[in-house]
Motif scaffolding. Sequence first.
Motif, short mmCIF file in Angstrom:
data_model
loop_
_atom_site.label_atom_id
_atom_site.label_comp_id
_atom_site.label_asym_id
_atom_site.label_seq_id
_atom_site.Cartn_x
_atom_site.Cartn_y
_atom_site.Cartn_z
N LEU A 1 9.64 -4.83 -2.98
CA LEU A 1 8.98 -3.60 -3.51
C LEU A 1 7.41 -3.93 -3.82
CD1 LEU A 1 11.15 -1.43 -5.72
CD2 LEU A 1 10.93 -1.16 -3.28
N ASP A 2 6.51 -3.28 -3.65
CA ASP A 2 5.02 -3.47 -3.98
C ASP A 2 4.47 -2.21 -4.40
OD1 ASP A 2 2.66 -4.83 -4.69
OD2 ASP A 2 2.36 -5.88 -2.76
N TRP A 3 3.25 -2.17 -4.74
CA TRP A 3 2.49 -0.96 -5.32
C TRP A 3 3.38 0.04 -5.99
CZ3 TRP A 3 0.52 1.00 0.27
CH2 TRP A 3 -0.22 -0.03 0.84
N GLY A 4 4.33 -0.57 -7.03
CA GLY A 4 4.80 0.23 -8.15
C GLY A 4 6.02 0.90 -7.17
N GLY A 5 6.51 0.29 -6.41
CA GLY A 5 7.44 1.11 -5.69
C GLY A 5 6.92 1.82 -4.08
N GLY A 6 5.75 2.31 -4.10
CA GLY A 6 5.09 3.06 -3.14
C GLY A 6 5.01 2.20 -1.57
N LEU A 7 5.54 0.75 -1.65
CA LEU A 7 5.52 0.25 -0.34
C LEU A 7 6.83 -0.67 -0.40
CD1 LEU A 7 4.51 -1.22 2.13
CD2 LEU A 7 3.24 -2.89 0.67
N ILE A 8 7.73 -0.35 0.48
CA ILE A 8 8.81 -1.42 0.80
C ILE A 8 8.65 -2.18 1.79
CG2 ILE A 8 11.37 -1.24 1.28
CD1 ILE A 8 11.36 1.65 0.08
N TRP A 9 9.14 -3.36 1.64
CA TRP A 9 8.98 -4.35 2.97
C TRP A 9 10.54 -4.43 3.10
CZ3 TRP A 9 4.93 -6.07 6.06
CH2 TRP A 9 3.89 -6.07 5.10
N TYR A 10 10.96 -4.38 4.45
CA TYR A 10 12.39 -4.46 5.02
C TYR A 10 12.48 -5.52 5.98
CZ TYR A 10 17.13 -3.51 6.97
OH TYR A 10 18.13 -3.72 7.58
N ARG A 11 13.20 -6.42 5.89
CA ARG A 11 13.71 -7.44 6.91
C ARG A 11 15.11 -7.23 7.30
NH1 ARG A 11 13.40 -13.43 5.51
NH2 ARG A 11 14.99 -12.93 4.39
N GLY A 12 15.46 -6.94 8.67
CA GLY A 12 16.93 -6.74 9.07
C GLY A 12 17.02 -5.90 10.15
N PRO A 13 18.15 -5.70 10.45
CA PRO A 13 18.68 -4.82 11.53
C PRO A 13 18.45 -3.54 11.22
CG PRO A 13 20.74 -5.59 10.47
CD PRO A 13 19.52 -6.11 9.91
N GLY A 14 18.74 -2.39 12.50
CA GLY A 14 18.77 -1.21 12.25
C GLY A 14 17.23 -0.66 12.31
N ASN A 15 17.16 0.72 12.11
CA ASN A 15 16.10 1.75 12.25
C ASN A 15 15.65 2.30 10.97
OD1 ASN A 15 13.83 3.02 12.93
ND2 ASN A 15 14.68 3.83 15.02
N PRO A 16 14.91 1.67 10.31
CA PRO A 16 14.56 2.35 8.82
C PRO A 16 14.12 3.81 9.12
CG PRO A 16 13.69 0.30 9.11
CD PRO A 16 14.16 0.26 10.30
N ARG A 17 13.51 4.12 10.17
CA ARG A 17 13.06 5.65 10.45
C ARG A 17 14.23 6.51 10.27
NH1 ARG A 17 9.28 3.46 15.35
NH2 ARG A 17 7.57 2.84 14.15
N ASP A 18 15.40 6.11 10.36
CA ASP A 18 16.26 7.01 10.24
C ASP A 18 16.60 7.54 8.79
OD1 ASP A 18 17.46 6.84 12.78
OD2 ASP A 18 18.71 5.07 12.52
N LEU A 19 16.04 6.77 7.81
CA LEU A 19 15.98 6.98 6.44
C LEU A 19 14.28 7.36 5.87
CD1 LEU A 19 18.15 3.91 5.13
CD2 LEU A 19 18.78 6.21 5.59
N ALA A 20 13.57 6.95 6.43
CA ALA A 20 12.17 7.00 6.06
C ALA A 20 11.18 7.25 6.88
CB ALA A 20 11.67 5.88 5.36
N ALA A 21 10.34 8.36 6.96
CA ALA A 21 9.52 8.91 7.69
C ALA A 21 8.43 7.76 8.24
CB ALA A 21 8.90 10.12 7.56
N HIS A 22 7.96 7.12 7.14
CA HIS A 22 6.58 6.23 7.20
C HIS A 22 7.09 4.69 7.45
CE1 HIS A 22 4.24 9.85 6.73
NE2 HIS A 22 4.85 10.13 5.83
N ALA A 23 7.57 4.37 8.40
CA ALA A 23 8.05 3.07 8.78
C ALA A 23 7.31 2.50 10.04
CB ALA A 23 9.66 3.01 8.95
N THR A 24 6.59 1.50 9.49
CA THR A 24 5.79 0.82 10.75
C THR A 24 6.55 -0.68 10.98
OG1 THR A 24 3.86 1.85 9.91
CG2 THR A 24 3.55 -0.23 11.32
N LEU A 25 6.68 -0.75 12.35
CA LEU A 25 7.55 -2.13 12.83
C LEU A 25 6.33 -3.19 12.75
CD1 LEU A 25 10.00 -3.64 13.71
CD2 LEU A 25 9.41 -2.81 15.88
#
Length: 364
Positions: free
Chosen positions: A298-322
């Motif tokens: 997490l960064d920005w007090g929780g406003g920014l998440i970095w995710y490394r791994g499989p799957g598609n985060p867009r299934d959970l979050a609308a604003h996910a950039t690859l």
Amino acid sequence: MTVALDLAPATEAEVADILADCHARRTPLRILGGGTRVENRVPGETLTLSRLSGVVTYSPGEMTLIARPGTPLPEIEQMLEAEGQALAFEPPDMRGILGRNGTPTLGGTVAANASGPRRLLAGACRDHLLGVRFVDGRGRVLKNGGRVMKNVTGLDLSKLLAGSHGTLAVLTEVVLKTLPLLPARTTLAFPDVTEATALRIFTTALSTPYEVSGAAHVGGAAYLRIEGLDSQLAYRRDRLLALLAEHRPEVMDDAPWQAIRDAAHFAGTDPLWRILCKPTEAPGLCDGLRAMGGDCSLDWGGGLIWYRGPGNPRDLAAHATLVRRGGVSGPAFPPLAPAVARLQDGLRRSFDPAGILNPGLMDG
């Protein structure tokens, strides 16, 4: 007969000639600064801005910097540091996570609206952008804004271009507000805490007047950064230590903020996503993302998440950039809501009616 144009222009006039010619021929262009911000795979010829470089004016007394887009960012930062100033928005260096060896440029920083942990306190890159000169998709040279804040009136197109990733226009000059370099800093570290606990720590600290300039959660530890004058720093540190005593904070003078800024803990080749969310949603999202089999920070007090791994985060979050594909296909930027997509299409038709500037780069 079509005249061959040099796609490494050294002047604004050359940029205008190139774009006018490509507009007439409907030739797509891949706009490139240092090549260190995104994986730009759009079709077309590459227009590189590395030769359109140099500081036009720097006025330390007025805290104003005017420079061309190809100016290397490290040169800008060194020049400002020599005068006791800095870019307040703390632009990250993405070379480590993208495996690039180019040099970040000022134009690429503005085009990506690249902003680091200090965004919490100082705002994003676009918040420090006073004005721009640019060439639109027709080859017209335009300018917007001013050289000091009081002269910035009317429709602020500079804020629109920041974060557009070269899909609306090609920047040829940017005017940025600089701020004094804060002389001292310290960090409160909270080892072995979950994202939910980290969020409670962030919420408490950020609701105080103690000017927290960084709030991140990496590798199971939460970090709070404060910066300022020595006398101010000691007071704010002690007040935060007392306020958060139940979480057993530790004082660190050499915390890993550069690594946090650059997401260096996620260097490698696996898919890497950058997710914007409401801070209150971050712990639940991280639980869901880890269930996919990856890691989060997490960064920005929780406003920014970095995710490394499989799957598609867009299934959970609308604003996910690859950010780093790692073999993942499909659009890098998230799909837009229909109303926002219509607005974006209208802007592109106005700025770039032939659709030649980084076509498809930001299409979800």
